[in-house]
Design an enzyme around this catalytic site. Sequence first.
Site, PDB file in Angstrom:
ATOM      1  N   ARG A 186       0.816  -1.212   0.000  1.00 32.98           N
ATOM      2  CA  ARG A 186       0.000   0.000   0.000  1.00 32.98           C
ATOM      3  C   ARG A 186       0.854   1.269   0.000  1.00 32.98           C
ATOM      4  O   ARG A 186       0.539   2.249  -0.660  1.00 32.98           O
ATOM      5  CB  ARG A 186      -0.927  -0.020   1.219  1.00 32.98           C
ATOM      6  CG  ARG A 186      -2.309   0.481   0.900  1.00 32.98           C
ATOM      7  CD  ARG A 186      -3.253   0.365   2.078  1.00 32.98           C
ATOM      8  NE  ARG A 186      -4.265  -0.645   1.860  1.00 32.98           N
ATOM      9  CZ  ARG A 186      -4.612  -1.557   2.753  1.00 32.98           C
ATOM     10  NH1 ARG A 186      -4.026  -1.600   3.920  1.00 32.98           N
ATOM     11  NH2 ARG A 186      -5.554  -2.421   2.488  1.00 32.98           N
ATOM     12  N   GLY A 187       1.948   1.233   0.752  1.00 32.61           N
ATOM     13  CA  GLY A 187       2.843   2.405   0.833  1.00 32.61           C
ATOM     14  C   GLY A 187       3.408   2.779  -0.524  1.00 32.61           C
ATOM     15  O   GLY A 187       3.433   3.953  -0.901  1.00 32.61           O
TER      16      GLY A 187
END
Length: 368
Positions: free
Chosen positions: A287-288
């Site tokens: 996600r980052g």
Amino acid sequence: MSSTAQATRRVFPFTAIVGQEEMKLALLLNVIDPKIGGVMIMGDRGTGKSTTIRALADLLPEIEVVADDPFNSDPHDPELMSDAVRQQLEQQIEIPVAHKKVPMVDLPLGATEDRVCGTIDIEKALSEGVKAFEPGLLAKANRGILYVDEVNLLDDHLVDVLLDSAAGGWNTVEREGISIRHPARFVLVGSGNPEEGELRPQLLDRFGMHAEIHTVKEPALRVQIVEQRAEFDQNPQQFLEKYQPQQQELQQKLIQAQALLPSVNIDYDLRVNISEVCSELDVDGLRGDIVTNRAAKALAAFEGRTEVTVDDIRRVITLCLRHRLRKDPLETIDSGYKVEKAFNRVFGIEDTTEAAQSNGTAQMSGRR
């Protein structure tokens, strides 16, 4: 955006807000690309969180909706339409169109799941054979902003429901074998005070960005903020007119950025470097990486460019990663030092703070 309409609502103008650059940038980037996944704003009480979010909703251009539709359905995009509107479209029934302000929905702290998701009237459904659905706050927030103050005090299950809808863009309500779904694509903005406790790391990770805000310390700036507020309270209409040119300019900039966003490119090497930073910081999942790519593209579009630069990444990476470093719920969130350090190393930029420190140490030893 007529000044008379603004005067009746009396919303403090976004362009008049002093300081809190981190929060303002995170909010603007989420408006340009809602797929960034929302913002968590943590900071002291009385720092203008609610004022800024209301100001942003007021700044945004009006949207085209299907008239009298409880879900703010988009008359052109099937992904943002309720099933009923889509059926009308398939049957080639003319759809009445209206324009309205971008919805800004405040989620009250004691809200129940029914209030948030909506309810199905089973009796009516069984006796009349119709799917009697009472829309909730997620329906109201479709294509707008859903603001949850004190999100860290909200029941974890409800936070999960909000994050699921924000990520998937749909809300499904099921009861006694009857199922109803509707579009629920919105920018989720949560705010809270760290003194009252943090969100669990699993929930925190699902917010696209994390902005920190602090009380302004500089006396001159504090005076400016107090004077501005007094000026606005005394004569809102005059104050709004004063900021009207800046408001319109920023609104145009956002419209242009949304149009430019699909053309923005991020070089392969830069994407590799972003993932290297995430890997070095031991960020769980991908996600980052995804959010940092999206945010950097949105920033380039906001500034009217089609190529992402290293500086774009530098300006957004802390906002995108700092809340993903916390593995232990008892740990505090990194202010950004670890992210900056990893970024500087991977991108080959000299760490100015460390350079200054080592320089100072060298000078001290030289004096000895």
